[in-house]
Design a protein around this motif. Structure first.
Motif, short mmCIF file in Angstrom:
data_model
loop_
_atom_site.label_atom_id
_atom_site.label_comp_id
_atom_site.label_asym_id
_atom_site.label_seq_id
_atom_site.Cartn_x
_atom_site.Cartn_y
_atom_site.Cartn_z
N ILE A 4 54.05 22.42 78.58
CA ILE A 4 54.91 23.52 79.01
C ILE A 4 55.74 23.04 80.18
O ILE A 4 55.24 22.46 81.13
N VAL A 5 57.04 23.24 80.05
CA VAL A 5 57.92 22.79 81.12
C VAL A 5 58.15 23.94 82.07
O VAL A 5 58.61 25.00 81.66
N SER A 6 57.82 23.75 83.30
CA SER A 6 58.04 24.80 84.28
C SER A 6 59.14 24.39 85.23
O SER A 6 59.22 23.26 85.65
N SER A 7 60.01 25.36 85.54
CA SER A 7 61.12 25.02 86.42
C SER A 7 60.71 25.14 87.88
O SER A 7 61.47 24.87 88.78
N HIS A 8 59.46 25.56 88.11
CA HIS A 8 59.07 25.77 89.51
C HIS A 8 58.60 24.49 90.19
O HIS A 8 58.40 24.46 91.38
N GLU A 9 58.38 23.45 89.39
CA GLU A 9 57.88 22.23 89.99
C GLU A 9 58.99 21.27 90.38
O GLU A 9 58.74 20.17 90.83
N GLN A 10 60.22 21.69 90.18
CA GLN A 10 61.33 20.81 90.51
C GLN A 10 61.51 20.68 92.01
O GLN A 10 61.28 21.62 92.75
N PRO A 11 61.97 19.52 92.47
CA PRO A 11 62.30 19.39 93.88
C PRO A 11 63.40 20.39 94.25
O PRO A 11 64.20 20.77 93.39
N GLY B 106 58.51 21.60 75.02
CA GLY B 106 57.81 22.84 75.33
C GLY B 106 58.76 24.00 75.38
O GLY B 106 59.94 23.86 75.01
N PHE B 107 58.25 25.14 75.80
CA PHE B 107 59.08 26.34 75.85
C PHE B 107 59.25 26.77 77.30
O PHE B 107 58.38 26.56 78.13
N LEU B 108 60.41 27.35 77.57
CA LEU B 108 60.60 27.91 78.89
C LEU B 108 61.44 29.16 78.76
O LEU B 108 62.15 29.33 77.77
N VAL B 120 71.26 34.27 74.20
CA VAL B 120 70.00 35.02 74.18
C VAL B 120 69.87 35.82 75.47
O VAL B 120 70.65 35.66 76.40
N GLU B 121 68.87 36.70 75.50
CA GLU B 121 68.61 37.48 76.70
C GLU B 121 68.01 36.58 77.77
O GLU B 121 67.29 35.62 77.44
N VAL B 122 68.27 36.93 79.03
CA VAL B 122 67.63 36.20 80.11
C VAL B 122 66.11 36.37 79.95
O VAL B 122 65.64 37.48 79.70
N GLY B 123 65.39 35.27 80.05
CA GLY B 123 63.95 35.34 79.90
C GLY B 123 63.47 35.07 78.48
O GLY B 123 62.27 34.89 78.26
N ALA B 124 64.39 35.01 77.52
CA ALA B 124 64.01 34.72 76.13
C ALA B 124 63.42 33.30 76.07
O ALA B 124 63.74 32.44 76.89
N THR B 125 62.57 33.08 75.08
CA THR B 125 61.91 31.78 74.96
C THR B 125 62.85 30.75 74.34
O THR B 125 63.46 30.98 73.30
N VAL B 126 62.93 29.63 75.02
CA VAL B 126 63.84 28.57 74.61
C VAL B 126 63.06 27.26 74.47
O VAL B 126 62.18 26.98 75.28
N SER B 149 64.67 29.43 70.30
CA SER B 149 63.52 29.26 69.43
C SER B 149 63.35 30.41 68.44
O SER B 149 62.61 30.31 67.48
N GLU B 150 64.07 31.53 68.68
CA GLU B 150 63.97 32.65 67.73
C GLU B 150 64.57 32.30 66.37
O GLU B 150 64.14 32.82 65.35
N ILE B 151 65.57 31.42 66.38
CA ILE B 151 66.20 31.10 65.09
C ILE B 151 65.46 29.98 64.36
O ILE B 151 65.77 29.67 63.22
#
Lengths: 240, 254
Positions: A4-11, B106-108, B120-126, B149-151
């Motif tokens: 899972i890629v998290s954007s919170h760990e970026q510098p 992964g997904f974010l 997509v909507e803000v917060g949608a899974t990509v 990722s919805e499509i």
């Protein structure tokens, strides 16, 4: 493998960079506008001016932001890009940007084609080429160096046309060789001291090089040009 | 005095080397003749020759190996924009073998900018897919792709080290790319990228980003990549007049 890629760990500088990019994309910082000062941004993000500067450096090199001495950092992402090869040359690009173009002739003269350019243009190596070296500026600021070679056998009167008035592409058209096809290759390199001096940047700074060959409708190569653009003015946009 | 229209010495040397490569078909890894022989053959001074070699080295045509001379660089895959060739096709056309390594997948949740790009909507899974692209095992580019990722539910089960994202989208989900916009500019390789690509931090590189849509202008993906100019080139072959005669691509591919 998957994670899972998290954007919170970026510098922090990466997060600031992304934030600035987003604001430019959304039009919050519109093209041509001045960004808040580094100090203001540092306050906003609760960091130092140096971190903000670090965050902005990559955007400057990508041509999204242009720093102007004494004036601040300007958004240039949308107005500097050009669609493939500009079909009217540098002046058309400048026009589209709403900037004042100027072209300074650094050198011009005739030279033999030699074996390599003889091959490129499909002419005998003793044929003559007209050679031009120009410095292109926008609003008085140098942005690109351009070396151009034109076979005189195809365009014998090219030297009589005032290139301060007509672009080369306009000139080819006037002389019956309108450009019909352009092949172009891109490269990235570090500037020599001389090139950097002419472009008002530092030696070793990176620049984008575009080499192009233009052809008329019959398939004759009528121009070879090598353009070295300052990083902050170099951006090519392709659409299809 | 008659003008001789001689070629300036350094240009003469550089063009002489380019012609030597072109006419004698020098290939990747071939060593250039010794300085003394080259000077004689091209009719230039050592100073002019060295200037030309420096220039061609910086243009990724030649490479100097300490203590052993100057060599011709490997042919670089050329991505010609109009032929819409993917990375792998460009590498294969250069006679090299393309490969990829998945750096992360992964997904974010989409931030505002990404959401706007993917429609997509803000917060949608990509889906975020980060790959190292290679030619003959040599690192060439780091490519990061974001897709809605919805499509394409279940897309994460594919192994994108061996499968092409375009092919999977097309074959499994019936999604074909019909429109795209790409922007190519310059960047310097950052610390993380330098480790993956095996070059010095700060090395100049191409920075490419782009968006792709279906025929109906539905956003499919957004991508960005950092590509080493020593191993890859971007090019364009644009026909402005449909009546234009065919021309050779020998120069473009040289």
């Amino acid at each position: 493998m998957a994670q899972i890629v998290s954007s919170h760990e970026q510098p922090i500088y990466l997060r600031i960079r992304r934030k600035i990019e987003e604001r430019i994309d959304r039009g919050e910082y519109p093209a041509g506008s001045v960004l808040p000062s580094e100090n203001e941004l540092a306050d906003e993000f609760g960091t130092t001016r140096l971190t903000v500067r670090n965050a902005m450096d990559a955007l400057v090199e990508r041509g999204c932001i242009r720093r102007v001495q004494g004036k601040g950092a300007f958004v240039s992402s949308h107005n500097i890009s050009r669609t493939s090869v500009p079909q009217g040359g540098f002046r058309k690009v400048a026009e589209a940007l709403g900037m004042e173009p100027s072209v300074r002739l650094l050198a011009s003269g005739r030279r033999k084609a030699g074996a390599y350019y003889g091959w490129l243009f499909g002419i005998p190596e003793d044929d003559l080429l007209y050679s031009l070296r120009r410095l292109n500026s926008l609003d008085g600021q140098p942005v690109a160096l351009e070396n151009t070679l034109i076979p005189l056998s195809l365009l014998p009167t090219i030297e009589d046309v005032d290139i301060q008035v007509f672009s080369l592409y306009e000139t080819y058209e006037l002389l019956g060789h309108k450009v019909a096809r352009v092949q172009e290759k891109l490269d990235v390199l570090a500037l020599t001291a001389r090139e950097a001096g002419l472009l008002h940047v530092d030696a070793g700074d990176v620049a984008m090089v575009s080499e192009g060959v233009s052809y008329d409708i019959s398939g004759n190569a009528i121009e070879y040009a090598r353009n070295i653009s300052r990083a902050d003015f170099a951006g090519y946009t392709f659409k299809f | 005095m008659t003008e001789t229209f001689d070629i300036p010495p350094r240009d003469k040397a550089a063009e002489g080397i380019l012609w030597l490569i072109q006419s004698e078909g020098l290939a990747a890894g071939d060593r250039l003749p010794a300085e003394r022989i080259l000077c004689e053959r091209l009719g230039v001074s050592r100073t002019a020759l060295r200037g030309a070699i420096a220039q061609l080295t910086s243009a990724h045509v030649l490479e100097s190996r300490v203590g052993s001379g100057t060599y011709v660089c490997a042919p670089k895959p050329l991505s010609v924009f109009q032929s819409a060739g993917a990375f792998s096709a460009a590498v294969r056309d250069a006679g090299l073998v393309p490969s990829a390594r998945v750096l992360s997948q992964g997904f974010l949740p989409a931030g505002e900018a990404l959401a706007a790009k993917l429609g997509v909507e803000v917060g949608a899974t990509v889906l975020e897919l980060r790959r190292l692209r290679m030619a003959d095992g040599v690192p060439v580019a780091i490519e990061t792709t974001y897709a809605n990722s919805e499509i394409c539910p279940g897309i994460e089960s594919h192994d994108f080290a061996v499968e092409s994202l375009y092919e999977v989208l097309k074959q499994k989900y019936g999604i074909s790319i019909a429109h795209s916009i790409e922007r190519i500019s310059i960047t310097r390789v950052n610390e993380w990228e330098s480790e993956i690509l095996g070059v010095e931090e700060g090395e100049p590189a191409f920075y490419e980003c782009g968006q792709e849509w279906t025929e109906q202008m539905e956003p499919v993906e957004y991508f960005k990549s950092v590509t080493l100019p020593a191993h890859f080139r971007f090019a364009s072959d644009e026909v402005w007049d449909t009546g234009a005669a065919e021309v050779s691509d020998a120069w473009l591919r040289s």
